[in-house]
Scaffold this motif. Structure first.
Motif, PDB file in Angstrom:
ATOM      1  N   ALA A 112       1.173  -0.961  -0.046  1.00 34.35           N
ATOM      2  CA  ALA A 112       0.053   0.009  -0.465  1.00 34.35           C
ATOM      3  C   ALA A 112       0.637   1.512  -0.298  1.00 34.35           C
ATOM      4  N   PHE A 113       1.782   1.415   0.035  1.00 37.13           N
ATOM      5  CA  PHE A 113       2.430   2.277   0.781  1.00 37.13           C
ATOM      6  C   PHE A 113       3.087   2.821  -0.336  1.00 37.13           C
ATOM      7  N   MET A 114       3.736   1.348  -1.595  1.00 39.52           N
ATOM      8  CA  MET A 114       4.607   1.879  -3.091  1.00 39.52           C
ATOM      9  C   MET A 114       3.223   2.226  -3.964  1.00 39.52           C
ATOM     10  N   GLU A 115       1.730   1.940  -3.203  1.00 39.69           N
ATOM     11  CA  GLU A 115       0.986   2.341  -5.033  1.00 39.69           C
ATOM     12  C   GLU A 115       0.755   3.712  -3.797  1.00 39.69           C
ATOM     13  N   ARG A 116       0.951   4.167  -2.659  1.00 35.55           N
ATOM     14  CA  ARG A 116       0.633   5.490  -2.605  1.00 35.55           C
ATOM     15  C   ARG A 116       1.407   6.984  -3.213  1.00 35.55           C
ATOM     16  N   ALA A 118       3.578   5.243  -5.455  1.00 26.73           N
ATOM     17  CA  ALA A 118       3.676   5.218  -6.976  1.00 26.73           C
ATOM     18  C   ALA A 118       5.132   4.596  -7.523  1.00 26.73           C
ATOM     19  N   ILE A 119       5.450   4.186  -6.077  1.00 33.32           N
ATOM     20  CA  ILE A 119       7.150   3.199  -6.975  1.00 33.32           C
ATOM     21  C   ILE A 119       6.692   1.967  -7.561  1.00 33.32           C
ATOM     22  N   PRO A 120       7.170   1.727  -8.454  1.00 31.73           N
ATOM     23  CA  PRO A 120       6.542   0.931  -8.664  1.00 31.73           C
ATOM     24  C   PRO A 120       7.154  -0.636  -8.415  1.00 31.73           C
ATOM     25  N   THR A 121       5.946  -1.552  -8.529  1.00 29.43           N
ATOM     26  CA  THR A 121       6.168  -3.028  -8.033  1.00 29.43           C
ATOM     27  C   THR A 121       4.044  -2.879  -8.418  1.00 29.43           C
ATOM     28  N   PHE A 246      21.090   1.970 -14.505  1.00 32.27           N
ATOM     29  CA  PHE A 246      20.194   0.883 -13.774  1.00 32.27           C
ATOM     30  C   PHE A 246      19.811   1.965 -12.648  1.00 32.27           C
ATOM     31  N   MET A 247      20.949   1.779 -12.226  1.00 29.47           N
ATOM     32  CA  MET A 247      21.562   2.607 -10.277  1.00 29.47           C
ATOM     33  C   MET A 247      20.378   3.632 -10.427  1.00 29.47           C
ATOM     34  N   GLU A 248      20.333   4.262 -11.614  1.00 26.00           N
ATOM     35  CA  GLU A 248      19.986   5.768 -11.376  1.00 26.00           C
ATOM     36  C   GLU A 248      18.175   5.243 -11.752  1.00 26.00           C
ATOM     37  N   LYS A 249      17.379   4.747 -12.602  1.00 29.27           N
ATOM     38  CA  LYS A 249      16.079   4.439 -12.231  1.00 29.27           C
ATOM     39  C   LYS A 249      15.963   3.784 -10.983  1.00 29.27           C
ATOM     40  N   ILE A 250      16.823   3.045 -10.027  1.00 33.94           N
ATOM     41  CA  ILE A 250      17.072   2.727  -8.924  1.00 33.94           C
ATOM     42  C   ILE A 250      16.792   3.922  -8.342  1.00 33.94           C
ATOM     43  N   ARG A 251      17.771   4.716  -8.423  1.00 30.85           N
ATOM     44  CA  ARG A 251      17.362   5.979  -7.476  1.00 30.85           C
ATOM     45  C   ARG A 251      16.518   7.105  -7.609  1.00 30.85           C
ATOM     46  N   PRO A 257      11.464   7.968  -4.043  1.00 26.10           N
ATOM     47  CA  PRO A 257      10.008   8.167  -3.632  1.00 26.10           C
ATOM     48  C   PRO A 257      10.126   7.489  -1.615  1.00 26.10           C
ATOM     49  N   THR A 258      10.896   6.609  -1.794  1.00 25.72           N
ATOM     50  CA  THR A 258      10.784   5.892  -0.554  1.00 25.72           C
ATOM     51  C   THR A 258      11.111   6.515   0.781  1.00 25.72           C
TER      52      THR A 258
END
Ligand code: AMP
Ligand code: GLY
Length: 424
Positions: A112-116, A118-121, A246-251, A257-258
């Protein structure tokens, strides 16, 4: 500084080894520790569920900082209890509050946190015994394989990935029927993500963060990722497919957002965040969060960090991580874990480990050992983690296996393919 480190695995041995290198350290205590941590400090027999006893110890030994290895004390609120106890409220405990530890302690919360934010999961919904039928219907909106997760802490065993709808329906019923105890009162059903996994580690002071070296771990007991899931049979850092891009996308898509999301929700988080990532066609998706470091990932991540760990942890406690610059070794680190015969099923403990004295110059982290009558005995499923650092991955791999060849104990087992999929 006097430090109390909580935990007893390979992760804690690697942390103890690193903390002991700090010129700022006076005394290090590890509770309960193992035969390996005893070389870097004093093991103390504290029950990690007994917070009053931990607080007592902290006061008696003038501890300046508590470092928490495993998730359980965090999920049970050790940070909150310290903050609410006047005598120790000023002593930092490295780790999130119980609210932050929900990122690991409740998959329902973390999804739910990721949904709130907009973190991709993976797409998901949560179900309870009262909504079993809706859960069965939801399963039918996916294609095989199916992913079912007990929402609560289940010692790494709460994720089941059935290959057929029939098995998935049966599994859902069993999970909601109490197969994993209270951890399965809520079950998350989510879409299967196809890709290759890596683990990313973040040190957060609630305001700022540092991205630690990433790692890949090998979870299955058998070679070529076959057989049952384990706590982890080996790890490699860096991970070749974790390119700067790829690491920049993760960041930008996940870490920023986390940290922002935790802050917006008023959750204090001064500790490690372990993000399990699936690389799906070049796009990072979150598999899970953990509120601690990984094991055996720590055994390759910590040796690559060049900073004084106490400087980093103190900055974490003070909210000053922006003043720290991380130094990361360019070397490749590999760790290979040896386990007790039978693990992750039933296994025997108490086997004498021979050959350790010959490996004094190697990084051998103890995962499950204890001292008895001048001997080191096995004391867990995972027993030792053999870490090597070298200019190249193949070199590091062969050095770890050379060390293992010089060790023996009854029933020793290890995978011979750690890192091989990344070294071709
Ligand atoms: P977790 O405890 O959530 O990390 O899940 C344990 C393991 O199950 C992960 O490391 C993955 O290998 C696998 N897994 C979990 N969720 C998914 C998913 N949605 N798709 C594919 N594999 C998954
Ligand atoms: N190696 C995976 C974990 O620590 O959860």
């Amino acid at each position: 500084m006097n430090i109390l480190l909580l935990g007893s695995g390979g992760r804690e041995h690697a942390l103890a080894w690193k903390i002991a290198q700090s010129p700022r350290l006076d005394s290090l205590f590890i509770a309960p520790g193992n035969a390996g941590t005893a070389a870097h400090g004093t093991n103390v027999n504290l029950d990690l569920r007994d917070f009053p006893a931990i607080i007592d110890f902290v006061l008696k030994h003038a501890i300046n900082m508590v470092v928490v290895g495993p998730e359980e004390p965090l999920v049970r609120g050790i940070v909150d209890v310290f903050a609410a106890t006047e005598a120790v409220a000023h002593i930092p405990v490295i780790g999130p509050t119980a609210a932050g530890a929900q990122l690991e302690g409740s998959k329902d919360f973390s999804k739910a946190f990721m949904e709130r934010h907009a973190i991709p999961t993976a797409r998901y919904k949560s179900f309870t015994p009262a909504t079993l039928e809706e859960g069965q219907a939801y399963l039918r909106t996916f294609q095989a394989p199916y992913v079912l997760k007990a929402s609560g802490l289940a010692a790494g065993k709460g994720v089941v990935i059935p290959e057929t709808l029939e098995k998935a329906e049966q599994e859902l019923e069993e999970m909601l029927g109490g197969k994993f105890g209270a951890a399965g009162n809520v079950v998350v059903i989510e879409e299967f993500m196809k890709g290759i996994e890596c683990s990313v580690f973040v040190l957060s002071d609630s305001e700022h963060y540092l991205i630690l070296p990433e790692a890949k771990d090998y979870k299955r007991i058998g070679e070529h990722d076959t057989g049952l899931n384990t706590g982890g049979m080996g790890a490699v850092s860096p991970v070749p497919f974790c390119t700067p891009d790829f690491m920049e996308k993760i960041r930008t898509r996940i870490i920023d957002p986390t940290i922002r999301g935790l802050r917006q929700e008023g959750i204090r988080y001064k500790g490690f965040i372990f993000i399990g990532i699936m690389n799906v066609d070049g796009n990072p998706m979150v598999v899970e969060y953990n509120c601690r470091m990984g094991d055996p990932e720590t055994e390759v991540v910590i040796p690559r960090i060049e900073n004084d760990l106490l400087d980093l942890l103190e900055a974490t406690a003070l909210g000053r991580l922006d003043e720290q610059t991380l130094g990361i070794s360019p070397l490749t680190a590999v760790t290979v874990v040896t386990v007790s015969g039978g693990y992750p099923g039933a296994y025997q403990k108490g086997k004498v480990i021979h050959g350790l004295e010959e490996l004094k110059n190697e990084l051998v982290f103890h995962a499950g050992t204890h001292f008895q009558d001048e001997k080191v005995l096995s004391n867990g499923g995972r027993v030792l983690a053999f870490t090597s650092m070298a200019d190249s991955l193949p070199e590091a791999i062969s050095r770890s296996y050379r060390s293992i060849d010089r060790i023996c104990y009854d029933g020793i087992y290890f995978r011979r393919d750690i890192g091989k999929d990344l070294s071709s």
